[in-house]
Structures are given as structure tokens and as C-alpha cells.
Scaffold this motif. Sequence first.
Motif, mmCIF file in Angstrom:
data_model
loop_
_atom_site.group_PDB
_atom_site.id
_atom_site.type_symbol
_atom_site.label_atom_id
_atom_site.label_comp_id
_atom_site.label_asym_id
_atom_site.label_seq_id
_atom_site.Cartn_x
_atom_site.Cartn_y
_atom_site.Cartn_z
ATOM 1 N N PHE A 140 22.108 46.526 30.997
ATOM 2 C CA PHE A 140 22.298 46.362 29.731
ATOM 3 C C PHE A 140 22.388 47.444 28.773
ATOM 4 C CE2 PHE A 140 19.263 44.916 25.839
ATOM 5 C CZ PHE A 140 19.986 43.892 25.316
ATOM 6 N N SER A 141 21.710 48.930 28.968
ATOM 7 C CA SER A 141 21.858 49.592 27.663
ATOM 8 C C SER A 141 22.846 50.134 27.824
ATOM 9 C CB SER A 141 21.465 51.132 28.088
ATOM 10 O OG SER A 141 21.430 52.201 27.695
ATOM 11 N N HIS A 142 23.911 50.461 28.841
ATOM 12 C CA HIS A 142 25.475 50.206 29.116
ATOM 13 C C HIS A 142 26.440 49.171 28.231
ATOM 14 C CE1 HIS A 142 29.279 50.144 30.377
ATOM 15 N NE2 HIS A 142 30.026 51.433 30.518
ATOM 16 N N ASP A 143 26.013 47.978 28.040
ATOM 17 C CA ASP A 143 26.299 47.452 27.701
ATOM 18 C C ASP A 143 26.815 47.187 26.194
ATOM 19 O OD1 ASP A 143 27.534 46.305 30.073
ATOM 20 O OD2 ASP A 143 26.452 44.834 30.595
ATOM 21 N N HIS A 144 25.277 47.665 25.519
ATOM 22 C CA HIS A 144 24.681 47.641 24.923
ATOM 23 C C HIS A 144 24.468 48.923 23.263
ATOM 24 C CE1 HIS A 144 24.616 43.296 24.354
ATOM 25 N NE2 HIS A 144 24.069 43.215 26.395
ATOM 26 N N PRO A 145 25.383 49.776 23.146
ATOM 27 C CA PRO A 145 25.383 50.865 22.516
ATOM 28 C C PRO A 145 24.793 50.245 21.285
ATOM 29 C CG PRO A 145 27.281 50.303 22.953
ATOM 30 C CD PRO A 145 26.676 49.469 23.468
ATOM 31 N N GLU A 146 25.074 49.520 20.093
ATOM 32 C CA GLU A 146 24.286 49.085 19.571
ATOM 33 C C GLU A 146 22.756 48.863 19.638
ATOM 34 O OE1 GLU A 146 25.317 44.774 20.810
ATOM 35 O OE2 GLU A 146 26.158 47.046 20.790
ATOM 36 N N ILE A 147 22.255 48.401 20.865
ATOM 37 C CA ILE A 147 20.472 48.286 19.974
ATOM 38 C C ILE A 147 20.258 49.832 20.449
ATOM 39 C CG2 ILE A 147 19.149 47.394 22.343
ATOM 40 C CD1 ILE A 147 20.765 44.493 22.088
ATOM 41 N N PHE A 148 20.113 51.144 20.086
ATOM 42 C CA PHE A 148 20.009 51.800 20.280
ATOM 43 C C PHE A 148 18.006 52.326 20.145
ATOM 44 C CE2 PHE A 148 19.845 50.832 15.815
ATOM 45 C CZ PHE A 148 18.436 50.909 15.392
ATOM 46 N N TRP A 149 18.115 50.977 20.723
ATOM 47 C CA TRP A 149 16.292 51.901 19.592
ATOM 48 C C TRP A 149 15.297 51.747 21.069
ATOM 49 C CZ3 TRP A 149 18.508 47.824 17.223
ATOM 50 C CH2 TRP A 149 18.677 46.601 17.542
ATOM 51 N N ILE A 150 15.620 50.966 22.243
ATOM 52 C CA ILE A 150 14.766 50.970 23.691
ATOM 53 C C ILE A 150 14.477 52.016 23.821
ATOM 54 C CG2 ILE A 150 14.929 49.620 25.944
ATOM 55 C CD1 ILE A 150 15.584 48.184 23.388
ATOM 56 N N SER A 151 13.435 52.568 24.103
ATOM 57 C CA SER A 151 12.786 53.615 24.295
ATOM 58 C C SER A 151 13.422 53.907 26.078
ATOM 59 C CB SER A 151 10.976 53.347 24.472
ATOM 60 O OG SER A 151 10.540 54.637 25.374
ATOM 61 N N GLY A 152 13.500 54.983 26.849
ATOM 62 C CA GLY A 152 13.370 55.537 28.133
ATOM 63 C C GLY A 152 11.661 54.590 28.543
ATOM 64 N N LEU B 124 9.301 45.937 27.554
ATOM 65 C CA LEU B 124 9.475 47.398 26.942
ATOM 66 C C LEU B 124 9.139 47.444 26.070
ATOM 67 C CD1 LEU B 124 13.348 45.708 27.530
ATOM 68 C CD2 LEU B 124 12.892 47.041 29.292
ATOM 69 N N TYR B 125 9.312 48.917 25.143
ATOM 70 C CA TYR B 125 9.003 49.319 24.336
ATOM 71 C C TYR B 125 10.252 49.358 22.884
ATOM 72 C CZ TYR B 125 4.405 49.642 26.863
ATOM 73 O OH TYR B 125 3.642 49.492 27.413
ATOM 74 N N ALA B 126 9.974 49.987 22.200
ATOM 75 C CA ALA B 126 11.212 50.074 21.021
ATOM 76 C C ALA B 126 10.751 51.267 20.201
ATOM 77 C CB ALA B 126 11.225 49.267 19.488
ATOM 78 N N THR B 127 11.326 52.562 20.150
ATOM 79 C CA THR B 127 10.607 53.922 19.445
ATOM 80 C C THR B 127 10.652 53.559 17.877
ATOM 81 O OG1 THR B 127 13.766 54.038 19.290
ATOM 82 C CG2 THR B 127 12.721 55.157 20.895
#
Length: 448
Positions: free
Chosen positions: A147-159, A174-177
Motif C-alpha cells: 500500500f505504501s508503495h502505491d500511494h506516495p501521496e498518503i504520506f502520514w502513515i506511521s511505521g 494503523l497510525y497517522a503521524t
Amino acid sequence: MGRKRHGCLKGILLIVVIACAAVLVAKLLTGQESSSDPVISQKVVDTASAEITLHSAVSLAEETEGNMQQITRISLPTVKGCNPVQYQQGLDSLTDPGMQDLYEKMEEKVYRVAEKPAENGLYPTERIVVRGSELTAGEIVQVIYAFSHDHPEIFWISGQYGYSIGGGNTTIQLYATASAAECSKLSKNILTQIESILGKLSPNISALDREITIYNEIIARCTYDDAAASDDSDWRAHSIVGVFLDDEAVCEGYARAVQLLLNQAGVPCMLATGTAGGAHMWNLVRIDGQWYHADPTWDDNGSVPLYQYLNVTDAMIRQDHTLYAVASETEEVQPDKLYNLPLPSCTATKANYFQARGVQIRSDDPYLLTAELKRATENGDKAVYLYIDESLDYDTMVRKLFQEDPFMLYTAVESVNSEGGVQLSYTDCTYVEAKACRGVAVMLSYTQ
């Protein structure tokens, strides 16, 4: 905070400074031969350290109480005359129905974020429940990476993420930064920057020219963030936020920004991960039906790109980069390791920057460079790029160009300067070898 794997890049760029002794230069200016060898000093430039976000599982806390807030979705701009690429390599790599279900639910849930942060300081997104499927820890992290690969515009997903498995179901947190309001604000500001960059692309130019323009824009505006390489809390530098808003990022930020811009400009682009002295991320780009590696981080030499890694083959990139394994081809994915999506082979050389745009050096005629240097001085260019033909021995030609009297470069500089106008400073020029590509980047210096 989310753990990150990092390491200092060992790839050292050797910049040879063309610094001839004053007596030698004086004799060359008067046409006299020198009996002594030129004094060549060497300057070593250490490329920046690199990091990639490594996702890590935490205990699944109680579900957050309170209101969920919506992050504003943005509509990414496109380039006139170009169809944006709707690639979903991450989703396409998932064959298990439960994994596909998780991916598709993420596309909706990541936009809904809790009003208040949790104890870890992060903002929980709306929980995802995959019913009828108990996914393994490795499968969960594989979906998150896809998911992270396909969506560089969704930048807020934490590790960080939490999960539980049981009763035939899988629950993921999941968590947002940052808060929804902050993410919406950042998205809006990023959109302005993307519009500005894509607006510089002329309609109907070639895919290669679109790639070069975007590559140059990223390198010109962004500086490698050394501090973020050892700071787990600096999520901005690992995303497009660092590139578009802070003008500082690590390799992950560079690669994701290039990916987003190229796909919106109609040039297929994906991410590759591996090691290059430390964990590293770069791009794969398709030009005229052929795939190539491109590494904007390693080509960032300040305001002047090196192009050593712009459109290179698998064999070329493997000289100092090592690719991670492909997740879908791994028997058991480990949640604490990094993986790649399936990667196409890169064997073509036609779009390699030096071959496609460099000055073609096919003989040791010292005046071959004169016309190119004259054009460069008229345009105020900071560099010229040479491609040494395969019919010539590369090392021999480098010596003739820069190291052996009468020096092809010096002859060309003298010829250009004799015409008047802007003057080049020969002794302050530098060059960088790109032997794998048979290229040389010559950094120009002008007299005051």
C-alpha cells in the motif's frame, strides 16, 4: 516511535580536480611543452547516509474513543497531453483474497483519523477488520508495504501498527503521524508544489525529457537531510513532505517524490529497495517500453546532477547497490525485514543519460568539445556530460581528456575563451567518472 533501519552509504564519489601547476598553465598558454606531469589533486565527497521506514508492530491498544476526523483527499494534477499512470504494482503483487481485502480497506480507513493522539503520540486511524481471514504477521506487513508503495501521496502513515488475530478475523490498527487537520493542510501545500513542477513540462515532449526535467527539479530543490538519517522521529524527511515542503529529505523522500511526479506525467515509475552501504531506496522508470534504474539521491551533487545513476541497467546498479528479496517470492515474509515488489528486468541502455544526451566522444580530436563548451558558456550551464564511445578504451580517453598533456579539455577551453565573452576557468573545473555508463560529468567554473 517507529523503528527505522539505516546506515551510512559507502558509495564514495571521486571528484578529480583539474588543478594544474601555475608554471604548467603558463607554458600551455604560450604553446610551450611541459616536461613535468600536471599536479592532480583529489577531493573525496561522501554521499549521504540513507534510511527507509521499517514498519514495526506494537500491542493493539483499546479502540480509541471520540470523534474521527476526515483528511481531505486531493486530486493530483496531470500534464497536458500525457495520461497519468494508474499503476498499482503493490496491489497486483497480492494474490491472497484476505490480503487484497486489507489493502482495499486501507484505501478508505487511512483518511479517517482520531481527533486526539494515543499514548504513543500518534493518531489512530479507523480500525480495519478483515473478516473470514486470519493473516500472519508477515502477510500484514507485506500489505502495508504494498500500500505504501502505491500511494506516495498518503504520506502520514506511521511505521507503527497494531494487530490481533483470532476468531477467523484479523484486526489492524494503523497510525497517522499528524492530526487530520495538519495532514489536510500539508496535502494542500504539497499539491501547490506538484502543480508548479508539472507545469514546467512542455506538452508532448518525450518521456525521457519529462524524466530529466523532474529529476533535475528534485535535485535542485532538495538537500539530503543528514540529521534525519539518525532521527527516528523525523517522518517528514522520509516522505514527500520533506521534498516538497522542507527542501530536505532522505532517499525514501527523494524516491517517492520522483515516483509520484513521473506517474502523474505519464511515465511509469516504481520503487526499489536494497542496500548501498545501508538501507536505501531508489526508482525504476519505464522509458519507451524499457525499464531502467534511477537513483536521484546518489545523483544529487548539490545544484548540479551527476547522472551516474539516471537510467542504468541491472548490471550497472549492482556494482554498488544490492536489491532486497521480492516479498511474493519469499517462502515466509519476516515482519522485521524489508522487501521489494516484483521488479522488471532492466537491460536496455538506449535511454541512459550519457548515451542519449551526452556529447559523443568518438575520437581523440581535441576540438570535439569546443562546440559543446561554447554552447554551455552561452547558456550559463554548470556542467557538460560526455559519453565515450564503445570503440574507445574508456580509461585511455579519460587520461587524454584530463590527465595527459595537451589535455583535450584544456584545448577546448582555450579555444572557447579566445573568442571572448564569458570565460571558463580551466583550473577550477572538476570531473566525475561514471565508468559503468562510459560517461564523464564535467563541472564547469567561470571566471568572475
